[in-house]
Design an enzyme around this catalytic site. Sequence first.
Site, PDB file in Angstrom:
ATOM      1  N   SER A 136       0.844  -1.187   0.000  1.00  0.00           N
ATOM      2  CA  SER A 136       0.000   0.000   0.000  1.00  0.00           C
ATOM      3  C   SER A 136       0.883   1.241   0.000  1.00  0.00           C
ATOM      4  CB  SER A 136      -0.888   0.005   1.254  1.00  0.00           C
ATOM      5  OG  SER A 136      -1.505   1.256   1.447  1.00  0.00           O
ATOM      6  N   TYR A 149      -2.187   0.332  10.055  1.00  0.00           N
ATOM      7  CA  TYR A 149      -2.172  -0.374   8.775  1.00  0.00           C
ATOM      8  C   TYR A 149      -0.886  -0.072   8.002  1.00  0.00           C
ATOM      9  CZ  TYR A 149      -3.696  -1.746   4.073  1.00  0.00           C
ATOM     10  OH  TYR A 149      -3.783  -2.317   2.825  1.00  0.00           O
TER      11      TYR A 149
END
Length: 229
Positions: A136, A149
């Site tokens: 990501s 995250y």
Amino acid sequence: MGDNSTALITGASAGFGRALALALSAQGWRLIITARGAERLEAVRAATGAYAVVGDIADPTHRAQLVGAVEAAGRLDLVINNASALGPSPLPRLDRYPLDDLAAVYETNVIAPLAVLQATLPLLRSSEGIAVNISSDAAVGAYEGWGGYGSSKAALDQVTAVLAAENPELRIYSFDPGDMRTEMHQAAFPGEEISDRPEPETVVPTLLQLIGTRPDSGRYLASELAVRS
């Protein structure tokens, strides 16, 4: 990849994992898929003819069942560690992030992908295969609320890089698909409109390009691969 090429995809019941499963099946791949949602995973199984194993990738017992299915297949050419945990929604700041939730995020996003690869690398070596860990932009950017995250994906990137250095005969990639219109992305922005994000299906061709061309191991962004194609 040959006619009997086999891929393992985690988090395959929805979003990017589902889109990948459908695309690889259309190319003739044999698939082993897993996810927590039994009903949606069954729908993907029915559409692809995959062998499906329902369960949580963070659960060691489930991972053992999954590895058993892979070993029974006798061949493995591709592993896509797509399953991810976002953490609490709305996203909490790090100074108030519940540590039990943070540990669960790391269990799914770092420990589980490594455990899957520890178990499957022997078969990947036999086929000169490919491993892809889905990353990501939060792994490299400091975005408020994304500390849990994002740091887990940064750790996954480092795990990927070291595995690649230790296994030069394989291709081991971190793949950053960019923002997509998925349930997890919606959970990160509760109550906000995210229809401007691309559908996962539009990103799949860039990952297929990466798999098909087999460049050196490393971290690749879908946006950069799309520009090159």
